[in-house]
Design an enzyme around this catalytic site. Structure first.
Site, PDB file in Angstrom:
ATOM      1  N   ARG A  95      29.480  13.599  61.922  1.00 49.75           N
ATOM      2  CA  ARG A  95      28.859  12.406  62.495  1.00 49.75           C
ATOM      3  C   ARG A  95      28.558  11.339  61.437  1.00 49.75           C
ATOM      4  NH1 ARG A  95      24.220  13.755  66.604  1.00 49.75           N
ATOM      5  NH2 ARG A  95      25.865  15.217  67.052  1.00 49.75           N
TER       6      ARG A  95
ATOM      7  N   LYS B 210      29.652  32.593  62.217  1.00 49.60           N
ATOM      8  CA  LYS B 210      28.529  33.272  62.831  1.00 49.60           C
ATOM      9  C   LYS B 210      27.339  32.323  62.904  1.00 49.60           C
ATOM     10  CE  LYS B 210      25.501  35.449  60.392  1.00 49.60           C
ATOM     11  NZ  LYS B 210      24.622  35.211  59.253  1.00 49.60           N
TER      12      LYS B 210
ATOM     13  N   HIS C 162      32.028  37.019  57.057  1.00 50.01           N
ATOM     14  CA  HIS C 162      32.627  36.852  55.717  1.00 50.01           C
ATOM     15  C   HIS C 162      32.582  38.137  54.902  1.00 50.01           C
ATOM     16  CE1 HIS C 162      28.482  36.155  54.278  1.00 50.01           C
ATOM     17  NE2 HIS C 162      28.955  36.410  53.084  1.00 50.01           N
TER      18      HIS C 162
ATOM     19  N   LYS D  68      35.445  40.297  51.766  1.00 49.43           N
ATOM     20  CA  LYS D  68      35.130  40.724  50.398  1.00 49.43           C
ATOM     21  C   LYS D  68      36.069  41.857  49.994  1.00 49.43           C
ATOM     22  CE  LYS D  68      30.219  39.545  50.711  1.00 49.43           C
ATOM     23  NZ  LYS D  68      29.831  38.609  49.664  1.00 49.43           N
TER      24      LYS D  68
ATOM     25  N   GLU E 213      18.610  41.202  49.027  1.00 50.34           N
ATOM     26  CA  GLU E 213      18.745  39.891  48.378  1.00 50.34           C
ATOM     27  C   GLU E 213      17.434  39.502  47.700  1.00 50.34           C
ATOM     28  OE1 GLU E 213      21.606  37.126  50.733  1.00 50.34           O
ATOM     29  OE2 GLU E 213      20.225  37.993  52.192  1.00 50.34           O
TER      30      GLU E 213
ATOM     31  N   ASP F 293      20.461  38.056  61.702  1.00 46.26           N
ATOM     32  CA  ASP F 293      21.184  37.372  60.627  1.00 46.26           C
ATOM     33  C   ASP F 293      22.107  38.330  59.862  1.00 46.26           C
ATOM     34  OD1 ASP F 293      21.737  35.152  58.866  1.00 46.26           O
ATOM     35  OD2 ASP F 293      20.434  36.094  57.369  1.00 46.26           O
TER      36      ASP F 293
ATOM     37  N   HIS G 132      27.002  41.810  59.310  1.00 41.70           N
ATOM     38  CA  HIS G 132      27.469  42.403  58.049  1.00 41.70           C
ATOM     39  C   HIS G 132      27.193  43.914  57.952  1.00 41.70           C
ATOM     40  CE1 HIS G 132      27.853  38.249  57.316  1.00 41.70           C
ATOM     41  NE2 HIS G 132      26.687  38.027  56.746  1.00 41.70           N
TER      42      HIS G 132
ATOM     43  N   LYS H 153      15.196  39.817  52.384  1.00 42.99           N
ATOM     44  CA  LYS H 153      15.183  38.672  51.457  1.00 42.99           C
ATOM     45  C   LYS H 153      13.951  38.765  50.572  1.00 42.99           C
ATOM     46  CE  LYS H 153      18.035  35.672  54.096  1.00 42.99           C
ATOM     47  NZ  LYS H 153      19.283  35.831  53.380  1.00 42.99           N
TER      48      LYS H 153
END
Ligand code: BG6
Length: 505
Positions: free
Chosen positions: A63, A171, A201, A205, A239, A258, A263, A364
Site C-alpha cells: 500500500r 503462517k 519455514h 532448514k 529462544e 505460534d 514448527h 521466549k
C-alpha cells in the site's frame, strides 16, 4: 527419481531436477518485515547461486507509496544486511533490474487488474508465483482478488509443459481447526490445491530435512526407533529474545499457536513417522498425517495434567539486553494470560510408539537459544553395568541439533582409560565443520522448491487441520475455569516448572 554417485562418494538426489524456468514472482506485502528479512534476501541468494532464471522478474505489491528506485534502494539495504551471499555491485545491478513496485490497496479490484496488465506486458514470464507475505486476514482477500482478475488456477487443468500459477502462503494458517478449514476452502476456490504452498519455514532448514536422511538412509537407527528401545523423545525450540514489536500478533497467538501448532509438531512428525513408500511428496505427507491422527484428542483435564505454561517478567536477556515484563510489551493486554513458554507431553498412540512420552517445549526470553530433538534410549538390562551403576549410568541419547551448532550428537558410555570407570562421551557430527560454511537459508530452499512445484516441504491442508486439532484441545483446556494462570519467570531464565514430571504418564 534418478540418482547418481556424487563427488564425495555420496549420491546426488537432485539429478534430474529440471533447470529453473523463467517466472514472474509477485510479493504481496513487499514493504513489510517478512519480505525484507526473508523473502527478498532469499531471492537474491537464489539469483546469486544460479537458482533464478535470468528472465525472471519480481513485482512487489504494497500500500505504501514508493518509486521503483526507492523500493530497490530499500531492498538493497535488506539484502546487504540479511542475505547469505555478499552483495556485489555488478550482481546487484542485474538483480535490481528485475525488481519493480506496484502500489495498491489489497482490497481493491483495481490493484489486481493493474497487476494482471503488468503480468501480460512483453518480457514477463508466463509462470507466476504469488507470495503472500501479508497479515493472515488478507490471505483470503488476496487470493480472491487474484482469481477475480483471472490470475487464479482453480479452473485450470495441470498439463505438462503448461505455465503454472502458484500461491505461497505464510503462517499462521488459521487460528484454529475451523478457521484453517475455512481458509483452505476459500483458497481452493481460487487456486487448485496442487498450486497452494503453505510454508512452515522449519521444513526448509537443512537439519530438519536431514531427519529423513538420518532415519531412512541408515540401517543402524531404524531397528531401534520404537517403544522397545526409546524411553522418551524431547523436542525443544528455546529462544532468548522476547516478543519485540510483535505484541499485536503474539498476544492472540502465544507459544502454542505460534510455535507448537507448526514448527514443533512438524519436528514431531518427521521424528516419528513411518518410512514412506517413496520420496514422493504425497507419500511423505501421508505418513505425517498418520502420526498426527495417532495423537489422541485428550480431555481438558488430561491436557491440563500434561501441559505447563508460563509468561516472562522483566529481566535481563541472555545477551545482556533489558527485556520488559510481558505485560508491558507494546500491544499486549496488561492482564494477558498468553503463554510465552509452553510444555506439552503427547503420545503417538500407534503400534510403534504407544506409551513413549513425547515432550514439546518452546518459549521466549529464556536463558538459552536451542532448537533440538533428543531421542533418549532405555537403559541396558541390569545384569552388568546398569545393575552396578543404576541411575549413574547415563542413557544413550541421539541429539539432532537444528540450531545453533547444527549437527548430530550421539551420547554413549565408554571406559575411562586406566580405570574401571564409565564415562559418558559424545560422538559428534557438526554440519558447519563438515560443509565448511553457512548453510542455505530455509527460505531459499523453499522458494526453489515452489518454483519446481515440489510440495514435499510444505504443509498440506489436512496436516494443518490435524495439528490444529491438538492445539485446539490444549487452548480449550487453558481457557477453562480450572486452568491455573501461567507461572511467571524472569526474562533470561528458565521457567521453574515441573516440566520433567511431564515425562511420566
Ligand atoms: C516463527 C515464529 O514462525 O518462528 C517466531 O513466529 C519465532 O515467533 C520464529 O521466533 C523462530 O524461527 P527460527 O528460524 O529463528 O528458529
Amino acid at each position: 527419481m534418478l540418482a547418481r554417485a556424487g563427488l564425495m562418494g555420496g549420491c546426488d538426489l537432485d539429478t534430474g531436477r529440471p533447470d529453473p524456468e523463467p517466472v514472474a514472482i509477485v510479493v504481496f506485502g513487499a514493504s513489510g518485515d517478512l519480505a525484507h528479512r526473508k523473502v527478498i534476501p532469499a531471492l537474491w541468494d537464489l539469483f546469486a547461486g544460479g537458482g533464478l532464471h535470468p528472465e525472471s522478474r519480481i513485482i512487489g505489491v504494497a500500500r505504501r507509496a514508493f518509486s521503483d528506485s526507492a523500493f530497490r534502494q530499500e531492498l538493497r539495504d535488506s539484502v546487504a544486511k540479511r542475505a547469505r551471499t555478499a552483495l556485489t555491485e555488478p550482481g546487484w545491478k542485474d538483480f535490481e533490474a528485475k525488481l519493480s513496485y506496484l502500489q495498491g490497496d489489497l482490497d481493491q479490484a483495481a490493484t489486481y487488474a493493474e497487476l494482471a496488465r503488468r503480468l501480460e506486458a512483453p518480457g514477463q514470464a508466463a509462470n507466476r508465483l504469488f507470495y503472500l507475505a501479508v497479515s493472515p486476514d488478507q490471505f483470503g482477500p488476496v487470493a480472491e482478488g487474484l482469481a477475480a482478475a483471472g490470475l487464479g488456477s482453480a479452473d485450470r487443468e495441470a498439463r505438462e509443459g503448461e505455465a503454472y500459477r502458484r500461491l505461497v502462503v505464510e503462517k499462521p494458517f488459521g487460528r484454529d481447526r475451523q478457521s484453517a478449514r475455512e481458509l483452505s476452502r476459500r483458497l481452493n476456490a481460487c487456486f487448485a490445491e496442487r498450486d497452494i504452498f503453505r510454508i512452515d519455514h522449519y521444513l526448509g532448514k537443512e537439519t530438519v530435512q536431514n531427519l529423513l536422511y538420518l532415519r531412512f538412509a541408515n540401517s543402524i537407527f531404524e531397528p531401534l526407533w520404537n517403544r522397545q528401545y526409546i524411553e522418551r523423545v524431547e523436542i525443544d525450540v528455546l529462544e532468548t529474545g522476547g516478543i519485540g514489536s510483535r505484541g499485536g500478533y503474539y498476544d492472540h497467538a502465544g507459544a502454542s499457536r505460534d510455535m507448537i501448532q507448526n514448527h514443533l509438531i512438524q519436528l514431531l512428525c518427521l521424528s516419528l513417522m513411518e518410512p514412506p513408500p517413496s520420496l514422493d511428496p504425497e507419500a511423505i505427507r501421508d505418513e505425517k498425517v498418520k502420526v498426527l491422527k495417532s495423537i489422541p484428542s485428550y480431555s481438558p483435564g488430561d491436557f491440563l495434567a500434561r501441559s505447563r505454561r508460563a509468561q516472562y517478567l522483566a529481566g535481563t536477556g541472555a545477551g545482556g539486553e533489558a527485556i520488559p515484563d510481558y505485560h508491558a510489551e507494546a500491544k499486549v493486554d496488561s492482564a494477558s494470560r498468553t503463554e510465552t513458554f509452553a510444555a506439552l507431553r503427547l503420545e503417538v498412540d500407534n503400534w510403534r510408539f504407544a506409551g513413549v512420552p513425547v515432550i514439546l517445549r518452546t518459549g521466549k526470553a529464556l536463558d538459552r537459544q536451542a532448537s533440538e530433538i533428543r531421542v533418549i534410549f532405555r537403559r541396558p538390562p541390569e545384569t552388568l553395568f546398569a545393575g552396578l551403576c543404576a541411575d549413574r549410568l547415563p542413557t544413550n541419547v541421539i541429539v539432532i541439533r537444528i540450531q545453533p551448532e547444527e549437527g548430530i550428537w550421539l551420547d554413549i558410555n565408554t571406559k575411562e582409560p586406566g580405570r574401571a570407570s564409565l564415562a559418558p562421551k559424545s560422538l559428534r557430527f557438526s554440519y558447519r565443520e563438515g560443509e565448511g560454511g553457512a548453510l542455505p537459508e530455509a527460505y531459499e530452499r523453499l522458494l526453489a522448491d515452489a518454483f519446481q512445484g515440489d510440495s514435499t516441504l510444505f504443509i498440506r491442508a489436512d496436516e494443518a487441520e490435524e495439528a490444529w486439532r491438538i492445539v485446539d484441545g490444549l487452548e480449550a483446556a487453558w481457557s477453562s475455569p480450572e486452568a491455573p494462570a501461567p507461572v511467571r519467570y524472569p526474562a533470561g531464565s528458565s521457567p521453574d516448572l515441573d516440566v520433567l514430571r511431564l515425562d511420566r504418564p
